[in-house]
Scaffold this motif. Sequence first.
Motif, short mmCIF file in Angstrom:
data_model
loop_
_atom_site.label_atom_id
_atom_site.label_comp_id
_atom_site.label_asym_id
_atom_site.label_seq_id
_atom_site.Cartn_x
_atom_site.Cartn_y
_atom_site.Cartn_z
N VAL A 326 0.84 -1.19 0.00
CA VAL A 326 0.00 0.00 0.00
C VAL A 326 0.88 1.26 0.00
O VAL A 326 1.85 1.34 0.74
CB VAL A 326 -0.92 -0.01 1.25
CG1 VAL A 326 -1.60 1.33 1.46
CG2 VAL A 326 -1.94 -1.14 1.13
N THR A 327 0.51 2.22 -0.87
CA THR A 327 1.26 3.48 -0.93
C THR A 327 0.63 4.51 0.01
O THR A 327 1.32 5.24 0.70
CB THR A 327 1.20 4.06 -2.37
OG1 THR A 327 1.46 3.02 -3.28
CG2 THR A 327 2.21 5.17 -2.56
N CYS A 328 -0.72 4.62 -0.04
CA CYS A 328 -1.42 5.61 0.78
C CYS A 328 -2.44 4.90 1.66
O CYS A 328 -3.25 4.11 1.16
CB CYS A 328 -2.20 6.60 -0.09
SG CYS A 328 -1.14 7.66 -1.06
N LEU A 329 -2.40 5.21 2.95
CA LEU A 329 -3.39 4.68 3.88
C LEU A 329 -4.26 5.84 4.35
O LEU A 329 -3.74 6.89 4.73
CB LEU A 329 -2.67 4.04 5.08
CG LEU A 329 -3.53 3.59 6.25
CD1 LEU A 329 -4.45 2.44 5.84
CD2 LEU A 329 -2.65 3.13 7.43
N PHE A 330 -5.58 5.64 4.31
CA PHE A 330 -6.53 6.68 4.71
C PHE A 330 -7.39 6.09 5.82
O PHE A 330 -8.08 5.09 5.60
CB PHE A 330 -7.38 7.05 3.49
CG PHE A 330 -8.30 8.24 3.67
CD1 PHE A 330 -8.71 8.68 4.92
CD2 PHE A 330 -8.75 8.92 2.56
CE1 PHE A 330 -9.54 9.77 5.06
CE2 PHE A 330 -9.60 10.02 2.68
CZ PHE A 330 -9.99 10.43 3.93
N THR A 331 -7.33 6.69 7.01
CA THR A 331 -8.07 6.11 8.12
C THR A 331 -8.69 7.20 9.00
O THR A 331 -8.65 8.38 8.63
CB THR A 331 -7.15 5.14 8.90
OG1 THR A 331 -7.91 4.41 9.84
CG2 THR A 331 -6.01 5.87 9.62
N THR A 332 -9.29 6.79 10.10
CA THR A 332 -9.98 7.76 10.96
C THR A 332 -9.22 7.91 12.28
O THR A 332 -8.46 7.02 12.67
CB THR A 332 -11.39 7.26 11.31
OG1 THR A 332 -11.23 5.99 11.99
CG2 THR A 332 -12.26 7.08 10.10
N PRO A 333 -9.47 8.99 13.01
CA PRO A 333 -8.84 9.14 14.31
C PRO A 333 -9.18 7.98 15.25
O PRO A 333 -8.33 7.51 16.00
CB PRO A 333 -9.40 10.46 14.84
CG PRO A 333 -9.80 11.21 13.62
CD PRO A 333 -10.23 10.20 12.62
#
Length: 590
Positions: A326-333
């Motif tokens: 994975v290059t970009c990880l997008f998650t929540t607080p």
Amino acid sequence: MLPWTTYDALYEAATNQPEAFWLDAAQRVTWKKPPVAACRTRADGWHDWFPDATLNTCYNAVDRHVENGRGAQAALIWHSCATRECQSVTYRELQGRVAGFAGGLRSLGVEQGDRVLIAMPTMLETAIAMLACARIGAVHVVVFAGYAGPELARRIDDVAPKVVIIASCSFQGQTVIASEPVLNEALTEAKHRPQACVIVQRDACPASLLPERDHDFHVLEQSVPVDPVMLRSEDPLYILHTSGTTGSAKGIVRDNGGHAVALALSMELIYGCKPGETFFTTSDLGWVVGHSYGVYAPLISGCTSVLVEGGASASAIRKLCHEHEVTCLFTTPTQMRLMRQESRNQPEPVLPALARIFVAGEYVDPTLLGWARSYFRKPVVNHWWQTETGWSITAHFFGLPECEPVSLMNDIGRPAPGFHPVIVPSVPGEQCGEIVLSLPLPPGCLAGVWKEREVHVPTAYLDETGRYYRTFDEGMIDPMRAVHMLGRSDDVIKVAGRRISGVQIEKIIASHPAVYACAVVAAPDALRGQRPVAYVVVNPGRECAPSSEEIIRQVNNVLGRWIGLKEVRFVQQLPTTVSGKITRKRLLVS
Ligand code: AMP
């Protein structure tokens, strides 16, 4: 290659020559009839992006990549934290499955403009159903799979779908929840009758299909494939109900052309993600981040998207990042806090492919960002979003060669192209106030709200001049154009006439090493109007919890005693929306 090297150059291009800027950005998308104008004011006063141009979003997300030699590349990789299954589809396989399911929807009578309600957890079939709708111009309405019958019924009545699609079950942790009883309850309660229901049969709890009503998803997928239908840029792609963070649930309508252009630009400009790279968002597909960055943006950009069903543990996230490079990880607080808690006794992750991590959705305290940066040893940034906007209003721009100043890294960033935030102070002369956005909003934002079977101007969001969109968030803008967020307007506390945002107090409390999460709300105060009360969840791993006095002292030392924080309530957990955001209003203070 982006033509701007600095943020200022980007901002000026988008602000001074918006038509040229967006027509240029539109070249990232394949059109049947290319746009000749970027923005046009509609008769009802709202705005259309790339009017009269034609395209198909599904073609842009799937078919064109097969035509351009990406057929063998993984398009979607799905992992279920509940069943431990993992499946992957290449762009060519995805094209076949989407075209077949689109044919299946057609055979059920679904036509352009018809709504299809999809109440499914994050699964490959959810993405396939969304793309199949986009292929034939049907409007998908994805609904969180965890809703109970009455909530589902409300959405069925709101959008009057021709077809409802469900999975036979979903999971809460390891608990299997059968979906058919929920569907039956919703259909009994709803006034609207869909023409048919489609069910994805899952081994954990297959449904008994009703012959008159139900169809098997995987059988329908075998239908005669259909080609993408060309649609007008301004035709609706989907309706997504807000989660309730921004008031009562409204059906946000997204268009085809503006949405595709904004997402394609954002992948390059904000996330710095190139075709062939892998993007992983931990969001459920039922929320806007799942729509935008689980499905559409990565696919429109020729990337691989990793989808995950159920709450992924820190080790699952690390494993997926590692296995799929994975290059970009997008998650929540919230997810980040869980990762921090779980990571204690685990070795530091070694993730050479991971370039950067993004969080959004609610306030993130700098301590948490700092932890994530040192744990992953990668840039970790926060950005500001709404379901209504579909992509980030403010962000950090990894696609620009010039690095962001370090001083901005703990903030929500600077306005993305086309967003023009203005502060409306509630007390004249103050720097803080409600953040409004001047109209028109850029492409990708709400094309309207869904009401009584039609798209309407989103009047509930307009200020009294009709020239600004109200975000209902409070903040300030600094001289570098960075926006600093202070929380929702209704989370502001007024102590003896002085306004303080709960978030400002939370930031200080959260910096205590023993605090896992906290929320500050207003309680009525006979003398001073309101006073803050803090709710604190202590880090489960800490033997020694902080005392109320310690927390109060910490707040007073930074903000001063006028804040009047006298009460700290220690709780096991904080109430959240179904999408996991803290709902301060539900903390009853008496
Ligand atoms: P939703 O439409 O449910 O995603 O909620 C949008 C709201 O979440 C925004 O109006 C903000 O109040 C909040 N929000 C989103 N991103 C951030 C962020 N990075 N920092 C603080 N609050 C945020």
